[in-house]
Each structure stands twice: as C-alpha cells, then as structure tokens.
Design a protein around this motif. Structure first.
Motif: not given
Ligand code: ADP
Ligand code: MG
Length: 153
Positions: A98-124
């Motif tokens: 999913y995080f291959d750079g060619a998609s847009l990823c919208l992530i609710e509750w990102p803190q639950r995936g801390a350490g595994v999720l890639p870094k965000a471009d933007l925090d809202i």
C-alpha cells in the motif's frame, strides 16, 4: 514550516476541504488523521475520496482496517486502526504494497500502528470547536508544505 490552522463550519465545508486537498495531493502521499471519536476524520476522508470521483459511501473501515479505492489511475487506501491490537498485525495486511509511493494513504488512529507505519507527509488534527471543527495541519515534507501553502491561500 509552522503548522497551519483551518476551520470548517459544518459537514459540507469539511467535504469541500477534503476535495481541495485531494486535488493538491494528485493522489500521492501519506496523511495521518488525529482526533477523538466523532472529530470528523472519516468525514474529511470522505471528502478526499469523493474528490477523486468516488460517488458511493465512504465509511470508517473499523473491522477490516483498510478500504481500498481505485479511481481512474489513482489508488487510495483509507485506514482506521482503532481496533488494531498490535502494530505487527499490519504486516498481515500486506501494508508494504500500500505504501509503494504511488498511492494516497489516509490513516485514522495512526498511533495504533506506531513503529510499523511509514512516516506521514502531513499530520491533521481535528477538534470540535463551537458548531464546526478546527483543523491543525502539520507538514513534514516539501510536498505537504506546498499543499498547506495552497490551502491557506
Ligand atoms: P471520526 O471519523 O473522527 O470518528 P466522523 O467523520 O465520523 O468522525 O464525524 C462525526 C460527526 O461529525 C459526523 O456527524 C459529521 O457530520 C460531523 N462533522 C464532521 N465534520 C464537521 C464539521 N466541519 N462541522 C460540524 N460537524 C462535522
Ligand atoms: Mg472514523
């Protein structure tokens, strides 16, 4: 770049903001959505997904964790990690693809995936304020700074 503050009065304003953001991203990037239950994370996500031409429902994928959308040549992945017990579970979803750079990823509750999720471009971060919602946008990349600059203009 300092964080940018925006205000959306009502659901329609939130959807319109999402649609503008959709256009700016051109369908690439990682956006973390923070805020309590009922803040408006899914509403903003709906505005973004509809901004790419989706006409159906956009609901929080609370039980499936992720909902993919293919709209023309754009791929959008909407995550809701509220029920994620362990960040390692994300590996079973095959999130690398999913995080291959060619998609847009919208992530609710990102803190639950801390350490595994890639870094965000933007925090809202969304918080209720009077009858609308205050949004704080914190960019972490050059492209996200460009989105924020355009949204304030
Ligand atoms: P979350 O995904 O953060 O739990 P939702 O997107 O499901 O929250 O929204 C919860 C409620 O907030 C919905 O009833 C929605 O209509 C309302 N809402 C969303 N954005 C706004 C806004 N900018 N102003 C007022 N109400 C809003
Ligand atoms: Mg939600």
């Amino acid at each position: 770049m300092p964080a940018v503050s925006l205000y959306a009065e009502g659901e329609e304003a939130m959807l319109a903001l999402g649609a503008r953001l959709a256009t700016l991203t051109e369908g690439q990037g990682i956006i973390y959505l923070h805020g309590d239950l009922g803040a408006g994370k899914t509403t903003l996500s709906r505005g973004i997904v509809r901004g790419f031409g989706h006409v159906g429902a956009v609901k929080s994928p609370t039980f499936t964790l992720v909902e993919p959308y293919e709209l023309g040549d754009k791929r959008i992945f909407h995550f809701d990690l509220y029920r994620l017990a362990d960040p390692e579970e994300l590996e079973f979803l095959g999130i690398r693809d999913y995080f291959d750079g060619a998609s847009l990823c919208l992530i609710e509750w990102p803190q639950r995936g801390a350490g595994v999720l890639p870094k965000a471009d933007l925090d809202i971060t969304i918080s209720p304020q009077e009858s609308g919602r205050a949004l704080l946008l914190q960019p972490h990349s050059a492209r996200a700074e460009a989105w924020c600059t355009a949204l304030c203009a």
